[in-house]
Scaffold this motif. Structure first.
Motif, short mmCIF file in Angstrom:
data_model
loop_
_atom_site.label_atom_id
_atom_site.label_comp_id
_atom_site.label_asym_id
_atom_site.label_seq_id
_atom_site.Cartn_x
_atom_site.Cartn_y
_atom_site.Cartn_z
N LEU A 137 55.38 90.80 50.41
CA LEU A 137 54.77 90.30 51.58
C LEU A 137 53.37 89.59 51.44
O LEU A 137 52.59 89.66 52.16
CB LEU A 137 54.79 91.32 52.68
CG LEU A 137 56.16 92.05 53.10
CD1 LEU A 137 56.17 92.91 54.30
CD2 LEU A 137 57.19 90.88 53.15
N VAL A 138 53.26 89.29 50.19
CA VAL A 138 52.05 88.61 49.94
C VAL A 138 52.41 87.08 50.06
O VAL A 138 53.40 86.60 49.36
CB VAL A 138 51.40 88.83 48.62
CG1 VAL A 138 50.17 88.02 48.19
CG2 VAL A 138 51.07 90.51 48.63
N TYR A 139 51.46 86.06 50.69
CA TYR A 139 51.70 84.72 51.17
C TYR A 139 51.59 84.05 49.62
O TYR A 139 50.66 84.22 48.80
CB TYR A 139 50.65 84.28 52.03
CG TYR A 139 51.04 84.53 53.36
CD1 TYR A 139 51.77 83.81 54.09
CD2 TYR A 139 50.49 85.71 54.23
CE1 TYR A 139 52.10 84.09 55.46
CE2 TYR A 139 50.85 85.94 55.28
CZ TYR A 139 51.54 84.98 55.98
OH TYR A 139 51.77 85.36 57.27
N LEU A 140 52.66 83.33 49.47
CA LEU A 140 52.63 82.36 48.18
C LEU A 140 52.26 80.97 48.49
O LEU A 140 51.69 80.02 47.86
CB LEU A 140 53.94 82.38 47.66
CG LEU A 140 54.59 83.72 47.18
CD1 LEU A 140 56.07 83.61 46.68
CD2 LEU A 140 53.77 84.35 45.94
N GLY A 141 52.55 80.67 49.82
CA GLY A 141 52.23 79.19 50.32
C GLY A 141 52.65 78.97 51.90
O GLY A 141 53.23 79.97 52.51
N GLY A 142 52.26 77.72 52.35
CA GLY A 142 52.64 77.51 53.76
C GLY A 142 52.43 76.06 53.89
O GLY A 142 51.70 75.33 52.95
N ASN A 143 52.69 75.56 55.16
CA ASN A 143 52.38 73.99 55.28
C ASN A 143 51.14 73.80 56.09
O ASN A 143 50.56 75.11 56.42
CB ASN A 143 53.55 73.32 55.90
CG ASN A 143 53.72 73.81 57.40
OD1 ASN A 143 53.21 74.80 57.79
ND2 ASN A 143 54.41 73.10 58.25
N LEU A 144 50.53 72.61 56.31
CA LEU A 144 49.40 72.75 56.75
C LEU A 144 49.35 72.88 58.35
O LEU A 144 48.30 73.48 58.59
CB LEU A 144 49.09 70.81 56.88
CG LEU A 144 47.73 70.51 57.28
CD1 LEU A 144 46.69 71.07 56.42
CD2 LEU A 144 47.52 68.96 57.43
N ILE A 165 56.61 71.81 62.60
CA ILE A 165 56.82 73.16 62.62
C ILE A 165 56.07 74.06 61.72
O ILE A 165 55.93 73.60 60.51
CB ILE A 165 58.24 73.54 62.18
CG1 ILE A 165 59.32 72.99 63.43
CG2 ILE A 165 58.82 74.99 62.48
CD1 ILE A 165 60.74 72.78 63.12
N ARG A 166 55.60 75.25 62.29
CA ARG A 166 54.76 75.91 60.99
C ARG A 166 55.83 76.52 60.14
O ARG A 166 56.45 77.38 60.69
CB ARG A 166 54.06 77.25 61.96
CG ARG A 166 52.56 76.47 62.76
CD ARG A 166 53.05 75.92 64.00
NE ARG A 166 52.04 75.81 64.94
CZ ARG A 166 51.83 75.04 65.97
NH1 ARG A 166 53.03 74.37 66.10
NH2 ARG A 166 50.55 75.05 66.69
N ILE A 167 55.19 76.52 58.93
CA ILE A 167 56.12 77.05 57.70
C ILE A 167 55.33 77.81 56.74
O ILE A 167 54.42 77.26 56.34
CB ILE A 167 57.12 76.00 57.09
CG1 ILE A 167 57.75 75.31 58.11
CG2 ILE A 167 57.96 76.51 56.14
CD1 ILE A 167 58.79 74.03 57.68
N CYS A 168 55.76 79.02 56.32
CA CYS A 168 55.00 79.82 55.36
C CYS A 168 56.05 80.82 54.68
O CYS A 168 57.30 80.83 55.03
CB CYS A 168 54.02 80.48 55.83
SG CYS A 168 54.61 81.86 57.15
N LYS A 171 46.38 75.83 59.40
CA LYS A 171 45.39 75.44 60.65
C LYS A 171 45.58 76.48 61.73
O LYS A 171 44.64 76.96 62.35
CB LYS A 171 45.82 73.93 61.36
CG LYS A 171 45.40 72.96 60.52
CD LYS A 171 45.32 71.51 60.99
CE LYS A 171 45.15 70.30 60.12
NZ LYS A 171 45.44 69.03 60.74
N ASP A 172 46.76 76.93 62.11
CA ASP A 172 47.07 78.09 63.01
C ASP A 172 46.22 79.23 62.68
O ASP A 172 45.76 79.89 63.65
CB ASP A 172 48.68 78.23 62.98
CG ASP A 172 49.16 77.84 64.43
OD1 ASP A 172 48.45 77.18 65.05
OD2 ASP A 172 50.27 78.28 64.57
N VAL A 173 46.07 79.48 61.41
CA VAL A 173 45.41 81.06 60.97
C VAL A 173 44.03 80.87 60.56
O VAL A 173 43.28 81.39 60.13
CB VAL A 173 46.23 81.50 59.98
CG1 VAL A 173 47.60 81.97 60.49
CG2 VAL A 173 46.62 80.60 58.54
N ARG A 174 43.61 79.32 60.86
CA ARG A 174 42.08 79.19 60.88
C ARG A 174 41.52 78.99 59.35
O ARG A 174 40.55 79.37 58.99
CB ARG A 174 41.28 80.04 61.51
CG ARG A 174 41.43 79.84 62.86
CD ARG A 174 40.60 80.62 63.66
NE ARG A 174 40.65 80.54 65.18
CZ ARG A 174 41.55 81.41 65.92
NH1 ARG A 174 42.44 82.16 65.40
NH2 ARG A 174 41.68 81.02 67.23
#
Length: 924
Positions: A258-265, A249-252, A269-272
């Motif tokens: 609303l600034v990204y702190l992290g996410g999974n692999l 599952i895509r997780i972020c 890859k989904d957002v290139r």
């Protein structure tokens, strides 16, 4: 060591220990009970008796319970199990407050047979202390423990006490449970014993013991909650990175800006971006198109602002559709600091769903309308292995508590468990499937819940067959059915049987009496002076008086007697008797006596009496409707004879009843055939002589005698036959149709006024009907008026009158007060109503020679003009009367001197002539 570690491992336990030490050193405040003062100083009493040692032993067991590593819920469960295990305790009921402040049952123990004392037992949210229906409500609302050594003497005349008479119980104690930081109780426990084994010293000890336990339970729960949070966070951190990157599952996650702190692999890859670290510091506007970024941020802000999850949302991301869920992120203090998003690629499913859009919409609609469903899974040994969220809500057990336990032992009553186990075995061994059924299950709180249950068996032929139970909660449906039944059969105010139930009772009573050759009497009771109390003090006082009157009547009746509320201030009583009906006179006199005594309502001493009519079965009649009319006729004779007395029906009254019945039947036929007619009496402008309006007057033509029956004769019959609303609707219908006819004849329309009884203005049904008529025939509302007599205004509550009359006025409908000067309305009352015209009663006009009447006429006209009302004088029959009214500046007149009442055709001809006269006057 970090600050967080220091707080969790050192400072927090120290704070908990200090608080507990101080609380155990400071004793609770003395709490009084109803039977004598209590000395709360000792925790252990000197020279304990056997009973006292039993209670002190309970205290030691509860103190040991506080040292166990249990959840607060488990501790409370064991606490009440300890209480209910004592030999004197036969029944125990405990509950705790919910978010709305009401009490939810937590624990119920009932050894009484048949065990109905605690059924539907509890605390109502809005109960006042003087309205308490059981000791639990009494103690909870007063926030004090209360002991009733003799429970039957508790000051509560309720269903609870009636049930108590059939239970072998002696004393009852209710103790409110307090948390350390709240002034009001957060729970309550009530114990019933079969002996009077509790004195004030023991009660003090028990009260202090329970509230010390509550204090410990709160502090202990807080400590374990923080410690569990700490352990969870630190344990999770050891495998967090590996777990999240391995998830398909895509997780972020983002911060509150609303600034990204992290996410999974997978998400990177989904957002290139390739690597999760590259996400840090980015926003949706860096990763997606402007419209997509705006929509994502809107969803994120909803989560941040409301602190709630957004689950299973379908969103567009480039060429991909995603099924996403959002949840708030919180810091250790519970503050929301960000949002976490998880989603899967839903493109294929979305396109299939879009292809079958119509079917999907219907399916979604069906699911939306289905009731909430609780599902439990279990194996062949009946051990639970699946427990959905609705099962948690319905039964009160979390999934962790339910898994592994036997489903029948957990939620089924003991009487159903063997049957259920046998059914499961028969299904497995003989393929004898268990059908769907409606039955009762038990929630954790001990409350019985009606459900519609279906069972499914999967993989029967394998080594691991799986059963599923699908339960639909029927509580609301059953409650609604019970409420509807109660509303159908019982009066909501007095809780007596209503007219519907009375009819069934009388029919059954007649059938039984005929079979057994028994006699009975029907009493028709009407309260004297009740209208005066309603008018003087208001309907709230009247309602309370009716409730008290009903209870007094019940107290003087025998168990075999029956009482119902017939309507308004009328009651019906049936009394069965033997050979001599002397008992009926005795009962009638007792009812009159108890109703003569004063009623204390809101510190007002109010007095009414009763007029009672009595008829006998089968002596007077065997027909239900005839018996009721006979009792009604006898009651009116008693009222005419001076009130506050009873009268038996006699044969001499039969002729009057038959005459009324004949007239009522003829009236009903007339209404059915639509042969009721209306005449119209013009109202003339006194200064121009032109007809400006008219009043619709009902007429009933007796074809058999070829004569019109006076309204004063048949209108009371119309009212008693409940035809008044139909009559009013017919009057409006004839008026609007006549206006439509005049318009088609190109006549100048004039207003038609219709008399409306006061009771019909108590609701908006007649208003709705008039609006429908006006819209159907496209008639301007200014050509319709309503008239209500001044005497009837007193039957309307001021606010109700203002509301209903105001609604008519807002439409443009003209409002007139008829028979002005003969009622009871004060000028201040009239000034608060929306009216246009007052009509001077004809009694003043026809005796105009009286100087007093002349003064009254002049005063009424002057007052009305000052308030902005027009004035119409009724009953003008002589030219001298018209001249005097013109001199007094009266606006309009109505009477035989100008025009007699005319039927519709004659009124149409008169309007034609009136039009010619008006044109002729204009040309002069």
């Amino acid at each position: 060591m970090t600050t967080a570690d220091l707080f969790l491992h050192i400072l927090w336990p120290l704070a908990i220990a200090s608080t507990l030490f101080l609380y155990w050193r400071i004793k609770p405040l003395p709490l009084p009970v109803t039977e004598g003062p209590i000395d709360t100083s000792p925790d252990v009493l000197p020279d304990p008796s056997l009973q006292e040692r039993m209670w002190f032993d309970l205290g030691e067991r509860i103190d040991r319970l506080c040292t166990l590593e249990l959840s607060p819920e488990s501790q409370k469960q064991q606490l009440f199990e300890q209480l209910s295990s004592l030999p004197p305790v036969m029944t125990l009921w405990a509950g705790f407050t919910n978010k709305e402040g009401a009490i939810d049952p937590f624990y119920v123990y009932d050894e009484t047979e048949p065990g109905f004392l605690t059924e539907h037992y509890g605390v109502r949210h809005a109960a006042a202390i003087d309205e308490a229906e059981n000791p639990t409500e009494y103690a909870f609302v007063s926030a004090q423990p209360h002991l009733f050594s003799n429970a039957l003497e508790a000051p509560m005349d309720t269903a609870w006490q009636k049930r108590l008479r059939y239970a072998p119980l002696v004393s009852v104690l209710s103790i409110p449970l307090f948390s350390p930081d709240r002034a009001r109780p957060e729970g309550i426990v009530t114990l019933y014993t079969d002996t009077a084994c509790m004195d004030n010293d023991i009660l003090t000890y028990l009260t202090n013991l329970l509230n010390r336990f509550m204090a410990f339970s709160h502090q202990n729960a807080l400590y374990h909650r923080v410690l569990a949070q700490y352990n969870t966070v630190h344990s999770a951190s050891r495998f967090y990175a590996q777990l999240i990157n391995a998830a398909p599952i895509r997780i972020c996650w983002k911060n509150s800006d609303l600034v990204y702190l992290g996410g999974n692999l997978s998400f990177a890859k989904d957002v290139r971006l390739g690597k999760p670290d590259a996400l840090k510091g980015k926003t949706d506007h860096d990763l997606f198109g402007a419209e997509e970024a705006r929509l994502f941020e809107m969803s994120d802000r909803k989560v941040l602002e409301h602190g709630t999850e957004l689950l299973n949302r379908i969103e567009k991301q480039g060429e991909m559709w995603r099924l996403s869920s959002r949840a708030p992120l919180s810091d250790p203090n519970g503050r929301i600091v960000g949002v976490v998003i998880a989603y899967i690629d839903y493109t294929f499913q979305y396109r299939a769903q879009n292809y079958h859009e119509t079917t999907e919409q219907r399916f979604r609609s069906l699911l939306d309308q289905m009731p909430t469903v609780a599902i439990q899974g279990f194996d062949e040994q009946r051990h639970i292995n699946y427990w959905n969220r609705q099962s948690e809500a319905l039964y009160g057990y979390s999934a962790e508590e339910a898994l592994g336990r036997k489903i029948d032992e957990l939620i089924l009553p003991r009487s159903q468990q063997n049957h259920f186990a046998a059914g499961i075995a028969a299904w497995l061994n003989h393929n004898d499937a268990m059908g769907a059924e409606e039955h009762t299950v038990l929630a954790r709180s001990g409350i019985s819940i009606p459900v519609q249950s279906a069972r499914i068996l999967l993989d029967r032929a394998t080594e691991n067959p799986q059963f599923y139970a699908i339960d639909i909660d029927l509580s609301l449906q059953k409650a609604a059915e019970s409420k509807l039944k109660q509303l159908a059969d019982y009066d909501a105010l007095t809780m007596l049987p209503n007219r519907h139930h009375l009819n069934y009772h009388l029919q059954s009573l007649i059938t039984r009496a005929q079979r057994a050759e028994k006699q009975f009497a029907i009493f028709f009771i009407d309260l004297d002076n009740f209208k005066y109390i309603n008018d003087t003090f208001g309907h709230n006082y009247g309602d309370k008086l009716l409730v008290q009157a009903a209870r007094r009547l019940q107290h003087v009746l025998r168990e075999s007697d029956y009482i119902a509320r017939f309507g308004g201030d009328e009651f019906i009583v049936t009394v069965e008797y033997g050979e001599d009906h002397f008992v009926t006179s005795h009962i009638a006199q007792k009812m009159i006596s108890v109703l003569q005594e004063g009623f204390n309502i809101k510190e007002q001493e109010l007095y009414v009496g009763a007029s009672i009519g009595i008829t006998l079965f089968p002596e007077n009649s065997s027909a239900l409707d005839v018996l009721l009319k006979q009792a009604d006729a006898a009651m009116y004779k008693a009222k005419r004879g001076g009130k506050n007395q009873f009268t038996y029906f006699t044969a001499e009254m039969t002729e009057e009843i038959e005459r009324q019945l004949t007239m009522e039947n003829a009236l009903r036929q007339t209404f059915q055939d639509d042969k009721i007619t209306f005449f119209y009496q013009p109202q003339v402008d006194l200064h121009t002589g032109v007809i400006v309006s008219c009043e619709a007057l009902v007429r009933w033509y007796d074809e058999e005698n070829s004569a019109y029956i006076p309204p004063i004769t048949f209108l009371p019959i119309v009212e008693k036959a409940h035809l008044m609303q139909t009559l009013t609707q017919r009057a409006f219908e004839h008026a609007v149709r006549l206006l439509d006819q005049w318009r088609r004849l190109r006549l100048a329309l004039i207003r038609i006024d219709v008399n409306v009884p006061a009771e019909q203005l108590a609701n908006k049904e007649i208003l709705t009907y008039v609006v429908h008529l006006l819209e159907t025939y496209n008639i301007d509302p200014v050509f319709i008026g309503i008239e209500i007599t001044e005497g009837q205004l007193i039957d309307l509550d001021t606010e109700a009158a203002k509301s209903v009359l105001g609604a008519f006025s807002d439409l443009g409908i003209h409002i007139s007060i008829d028979d002005f000067g003969t009622g009871y309305s004060s000028l201040s009352y009239l000034s608060r109503l929306t009216i246009d015209t007052v009509k001077i009663d004809k009694s003043f006009v026809q005796e105009y020679e009286s100087s007093q009447n002349q003064a009254l006429i002049r005063s009424i006209i002057a007052m009305a003009h000052e308030l902005g009302y027009q004035v119409v004088a009724e009953g003008v029959e002589l030219p001298e009367q018209a001249d005097a009214l013109k001199k007094y500046r009266c606006d309009k007149v109505q009477g035989n001197h100008f025009y007699l009442p005319k039927h519709a055709e004659a009124m149409t001809r008169e309007l034609t002539l009136n039009l010619h006269r008006h044109r002729k006057n204009l040309t002069k």
